[in-house]
Enzyme design. Structure first.
Site, PDB file in Angstrom:
ATOM      1  CB  ILE A 169      20.204 -15.890  -1.257  1.00  0.00           C
ATOM      2  CG1 ILE A 169      19.987 -17.292  -0.682  1.00  0.00           C
ATOM      3  CG2 ILE A 169      21.693 -15.574  -1.337  1.00  0.00           C
ATOM      4  CD1 ILE A 169      20.556 -18.405  -1.534  1.00  0.00           C
ATOM      5  CE1 TYR A 205       8.653 -10.161   9.641  1.00  0.00           C
ATOM      6  CE2 TYR A 205       8.719 -12.481   9.007  1.00  0.00           C
ATOM      7  CZ  TYR A 205       8.502 -11.497   9.961  1.00  0.00           C
ATOM      8  OH  TYR A 205       8.147 -11.858  11.238  1.00  0.00           O
ATOM      9  CB  CYS A 257      12.380 -10.918  -3.748  1.00  0.00           C
ATOM     10  SG  CYS A 257      12.666 -12.073  -2.399  1.00  0.00           S
ATOM     11  N   GLY A 283      23.583 -12.807   3.809  1.00  0.00           N
ATOM     12  CA  GLY A 283      23.490 -14.234   3.570  1.00  0.00           C
ATOM     13  C   GLY A 283      22.117 -14.706   3.173  1.00  0.00           C
ATOM     14  CB  ALA A 316      16.096 -15.198   5.396  1.00  0.00           C
TER      15      ALA A 316
END
Length: 245
Positions: A163, A85, A194, A176, A178
């Site tokens: 990541i 998210y 994830c 990249g 968050a």
């Protein structure tokens, strides 16, 4: 030793996901051809779910109607990892760095170099959290940054940063990290974060009161970036030249 390379770090504020994705593609091409130095985009997104190469829609728990009611955009993207998210109150970082060695011919980046890059992103976040008095950590076999529970608590660590990266055919990194600063945590209830059953997400606001703003944390990320990546950081606000905000 040679001269340290320079890196431009931009704070952009809130940017729609598609616009940021398009921006990455254009900038990475210019970096690969030497028209721009390495750079990092730091920003926030409106409510968005992104599904990486290992993810699928089966990890979305909310109905289509609920997704629409909440105004959540969904994107299938070309980064590693599963579903995550993005939203207001979360710091998103897109480092666009040439990772390949000189003379690289576009073959797959060595796995050690790829993993080493991910570890440095984790280190960047761990150092930033440490600046604010939060002890971040890694978990064996999992990507991202976690925070341990207090001593004597038998609950699992909670995840504070995700990541997911890609290195393109010319050796430039995309996507990249968050880092959850103070987002609305209810939006993770709509997914299996994830793709990991039972994972619990956390934010810096769980430990800090008052909590720093996303822009303040972005400033600290820029400071830590210099030491972690060995680059001289030039800070900028607004969009890179030639790109409209």
């Amino acid at each position: 030793m040679g001269e340290m390379k320079r890196c431009q770090v931009y704070w952009l504020g809130e940017v729609e996901y598609q616009q940021a994705w398009d921006m990455q593609n254009k900038l990475a091409e210019q970096i690969a051809t030497g028209l721009r130095p390495p750079l990092v985009l730091l920003l926030e997104h409106p409510h968005t779910y992104t599904i990486g190469r290992r993810g699928g829609y089966e990890h979305i728990l909310w109905s289509t109607e609920e997704i629409q009611r909440r105004g959540i955009a969904i994107f299938e993207v070309d980064r590693g990892g599963d579903i995550t998210y993005h939203g207001p109150g979360q710091l998103v970082g897109y480092p666009l760095l040439p990772l390949a060695a000189p003379g690289w011919q576009g073959e797959r980046l060595p796995q050690a170099d790829f993993v080493g890059y991910v570890r440095r992103l984790e280190d960047l976040i761990i150092r930033t959290l440490e600046f604010y008095g939060i002890r971040g950590c890694r978990r064996e076999g999992l990507t991202g940054v976690w925070v341990e529970r207090p001593a004597g608590n038998d609950l699992m660590p909670v995840k504070i940063a995700s990541i997911g990266v890609k290195v393109d055919a010319r050796g430039v990194s995309r996507h990249g990290f968050a880092l959850n600063v103070q987002p609305d945590m209810t939006y993770w209830q709509g997914i299996i974060p994830c793709g990991l059953d039972g994972v619990q997400m956390a934010a810096m606001a769980d430990w800090l009161s008052p909590c720093p703003t996303v822009e303040e944390v972005a400033e600290q990320i820029g400071s830590q970036f210099e030491s972690v990546f060995g680059l001289i950081v030039e800070r900028k606000t607004g969009f890179p030249d030639g790109l409209n905000g």
